[in-house]
Design a protein around this motif. Structure first.
Motif, short mmCIF file in Angstrom:
data_model
loop_
_atom_site.label_atom_id
_atom_site.label_comp_id
_atom_site.label_asym_id
_atom_site.label_seq_id
_atom_site.Cartn_x
_atom_site.Cartn_y
_atom_site.Cartn_z
N VAL A 106 -5.51 -16.56 10.04
CA VAL A 106 -4.89 -15.57 9.16
C VAL A 106 -5.80 -15.33 7.96
N THR A 107 -5.99 -14.07 7.63
CA THR A 107 -6.72 -13.72 6.41
C THR A 107 -5.95 -12.62 5.69
N VAL A 108 -6.12 -12.56 4.38
CA VAL A 108 -5.39 -11.57 3.58
C VAL A 108 -6.33 -10.43 3.19
N ILE A 109 -5.97 -9.23 3.61
CA ILE A 109 -6.60 -8.00 3.11
C ILE A 109 -5.43 -7.11 2.70
N PRO A 110 -5.21 -6.95 1.42
CA PRO A 110 -4.00 -6.22 0.99
C PRO A 110 -4.05 -4.74 1.34
N ASN A 111 -2.86 -4.17 1.43
CA ASN A 111 -2.78 -2.72 1.53
C ASN A 111 -3.51 -2.10 0.34
N GLY A 112 -3.92 -0.87 0.50
CA GLY A 112 -4.63 -0.19 -0.57
C GLY A 112 -3.97 1.13 -0.92
N ILE A 113 -4.36 1.66 -2.05
CA ILE A 113 -3.82 2.93 -2.53
C ILE A 113 -4.94 3.78 -3.09
N CYS B 24 8.69 -7.02 -4.45
CA CYS B 24 7.39 -6.35 -4.34
C CYS B 24 6.30 -7.42 -4.33
N PRO B 25 5.94 -7.95 -3.15
CA PRO B 25 4.90 -8.97 -3.08
C PRO B 25 3.59 -8.55 -3.74
N ALA C 200 -5.55 -8.00 14.43
CA ALA C 200 -4.22 -7.42 14.25
C ALA C 200 -3.91 -7.38 12.76
N THR C 201 -3.22 -6.35 12.31
CA THR C 201 -2.72 -6.32 10.94
C THR C 201 -1.21 -6.45 10.99
N GLU C 202 -0.70 -7.43 10.25
CA GLU C 202 0.75 -7.65 10.16
C GLU C 202 1.29 -6.89 8.96
N HIS C 203 1.94 -5.77 9.24
CA HIS C 203 2.46 -4.89 8.19
C HIS C 203 3.91 -5.17 7.84
N SER C 204 4.69 -5.75 8.77
CA SER C 204 6.14 -5.62 8.65
C SER C 204 6.93 -6.91 8.84
N VAL D 276 11.94 8.09 -12.90
CA VAL D 276 11.85 6.65 -12.63
C VAL D 276 11.91 6.48 -11.12
N LEU D 277 11.20 5.48 -10.60
CA LEU D 277 11.27 5.17 -9.18
C LEU D 277 12.09 3.90 -8.99
N ALA D 278 13.03 3.95 -8.06
CA ALA D 278 13.87 2.81 -7.75
C ALA D 278 13.56 2.30 -6.36
N ALA D 279 13.32 0.99 -6.24
CA ALA D 279 12.99 0.37 -4.95
C ALA D 279 13.89 -0.85 -4.77
N PRO D 280 15.10 -0.65 -4.21
CA PRO D 280 16.08 -1.74 -4.18
C PRO D 280 15.95 -2.73 -3.02
N SER D 281 14.99 -2.54 -2.11
CA SER D 281 14.83 -3.45 -0.97
C SER D 281 14.65 -4.88 -1.46
N ALA D 282 15.37 -5.81 -0.82
CA ALA D 282 15.29 -7.22 -1.21
C ALA D 282 14.25 -7.99 -0.40
N GLU D 283 13.65 -7.34 0.62
CA GLU D 283 12.64 -8.01 1.43
C GLU D 283 11.55 -7.00 1.78
N GLU D 284 10.35 -7.26 1.30
CA GLU D 284 9.21 -6.37 1.54
C GLU D 284 8.01 -7.18 1.97
N THR D 285 7.07 -6.52 2.66
CA THR D 285 5.81 -7.17 3.00
C THR D 285 4.74 -6.89 1.95
N PHE D 286 4.88 -5.79 1.23
CA PHE D 286 3.88 -5.42 0.22
C PHE D 286 4.53 -4.69 -0.95
N GLY D 287 5.15 -3.56 -0.71
CA GLY D 287 5.75 -2.77 -1.78
C GLY D 287 4.90 -1.59 -2.17
#
Length: 369
Positions: free
Chosen positions: A161-168, A295-296, A107-111, A266-277
């Motif tokens: 649990v293992t960490v594999i970060p999101n990618g871009i 932005c974790p 399972a991947t926990e995204h959210s 400019v990019l604005a990201a005002p969310s106060a709780e994120e899983t990745f960003g």
């Protein structure tokens, strides 16, 4: 190896986008997708590339009739691995995989936030159901160390649990002068106008109301909001009440997010709780200065990895001052910083393929007598 990815929906969203990217880069893995509910634009894009997408036809969280349909699909498919994405798909997918006899379940926990998961509060009932179905799987992938820590606090054994970060895909978001001009023409934005941008689903947790409130105190600029969701009407009403409606553009969901980013200053990201960003990284990949509250992905790196990013407090006043600062500085564009290259999607896909192989090897071992 054959893998079935089970996901709640395939509309616009970070998890859906990540799955699409992973399927483009997973080496030597035959993947199909099962979508529980909305087979939206991401499903169309997957099918256009030849990916088989199965529609389970689930109607609501308590549609238990979806479980035997999903179980039958898994059993007929002869999959080596079932990989689930998003809360509802993880709950139903793990149960169905177990009933179908598939031993390797990822399972991947995204959210998972500290207080919310996929827009629902992390209540005692949600925790209980999460833990009860998690033990039916084999491994949970957290998209950041921050999410891994939240999983452990939720009661998931750290060894599972293992960490594999999101990618871009950094190249896909490279700044393009032609795209900038085309998007601005389409939206009626002058080439010399300064544009504050935001990208994401229009829901309470993204705190775009805070951004509108702060923006209303900054003169002579425009605000471009890319995305859609249940809060759009409320946000449009807020722009009217704040007297800035003529300066705010709601672009809706766009398939060419890279072009919209090229049109911003400019990019604005005002969310106060994120899983990745992920939106923050996409903005940095486009060479934009980025303002963010949470932005974790950056919090897990050295500060020098993203010199173009600035952390802003959650208060409207903090956002007002930060926006005023970048507007005074004027448009600037830089090369993508090291943080963008650190989260290369090819690396994440290769790590996931290695995890698949390791779990299959474990399950291939004969049981001790």
């Amino acid at each position: 190896m054959r893998v079935l990815h089970v996901i709640t929906g395939l509309g616009h969203g970070g998890a859906e986008h990540q799955l699409d990217l992973l399927l483009r880069h997973l080496p030597d893995v035959d993947c199909e997708v099962a979508v529980l509910t909305d087979a939206g634009e991401t499903a169309t894009a997957l099918r256009a590339r030849g990916v088989i997408v199965h529609e389970v036809g689930m109607n609501g969280n308590r549609d238990l009739s979806a479980l035997p349909r999903l179980t039958g699909l898994i059993r007929r498919g002869g999959y080596d691995i079932v990989h689930t994405h998003l809360y509802r798909a993880c709950v139903y997918g793990r149960i169905a995989a177990r009933l179908a006899g598939v031993r390797t379940v990822v399972a991947t926990e995204h959210s998972l936030g500290d207080r919310m998961i996929e827009g629902r509060r992390v209540s005692a009932g949600v925790r209980t159901l999460y833990r009860a179905t998690e033990i039916l799987g084999g491994m949970t992938v957290a998209v950041s160390p921050t999410v891994a820590a939240r999983l452990v606090r939720l009661g998931v054994d750290a060894s599972r649990v293992t960490v594999i970060p999101n990618g871009i895909d950094a190249n896909a978001f490279a700044y393009d002068e032609g795209r900038r001009a085309a998007v601005r023409r389409r939206l009626g934005i002058g080439m010399d106008e300064y544009v504050i941008g935001a990208v994401g689903r229009l829901v309470d947790g993204k705190r775009y109301g805070t951004l509108v409130d702060a923006f209303s105190q900054v003169d002579a600029v425009k605000l471009l909001i890319v995305g859609d969701g249940p809060q759009r009407g409320a946000l449009e009403d807020l722009t009217v009440r704040r007297g800035v409606a003529p300066r705010v553009i709601f672009a809706g969901e766009r398939s060419d997010v890279a072009g919209e980013l090229s049109a911003m200053d400019v990019l604005a990201a005002p969310s106060a709780e994120e899983t990745f960003g992920l939106a923050v990284l996409e903005g940095l990949a486009s060479g934009l200065p980025v303002l963010y509250t949470a932005c974790p992905a950056l919090g897990d790196l050295d500060p020098d990895a993203a010199p173009g990013a600035r952390e802003v407090g959650p208060q409207v006043s903090a956002w007002r001052d930060a926006l005023a600062d970048v507007v005074r500085t004027g448009p600037t564009r830089t090369a993508p910083p090291p943080a963008v290259h650190h989260y290369d999607i090819a690396r994440s896909a290769a790590d996931l393929a290695r995890l698949y192989e390791a779990l299959l090897a474990v399950h291939a071992e004969p049981a001790l007598a």
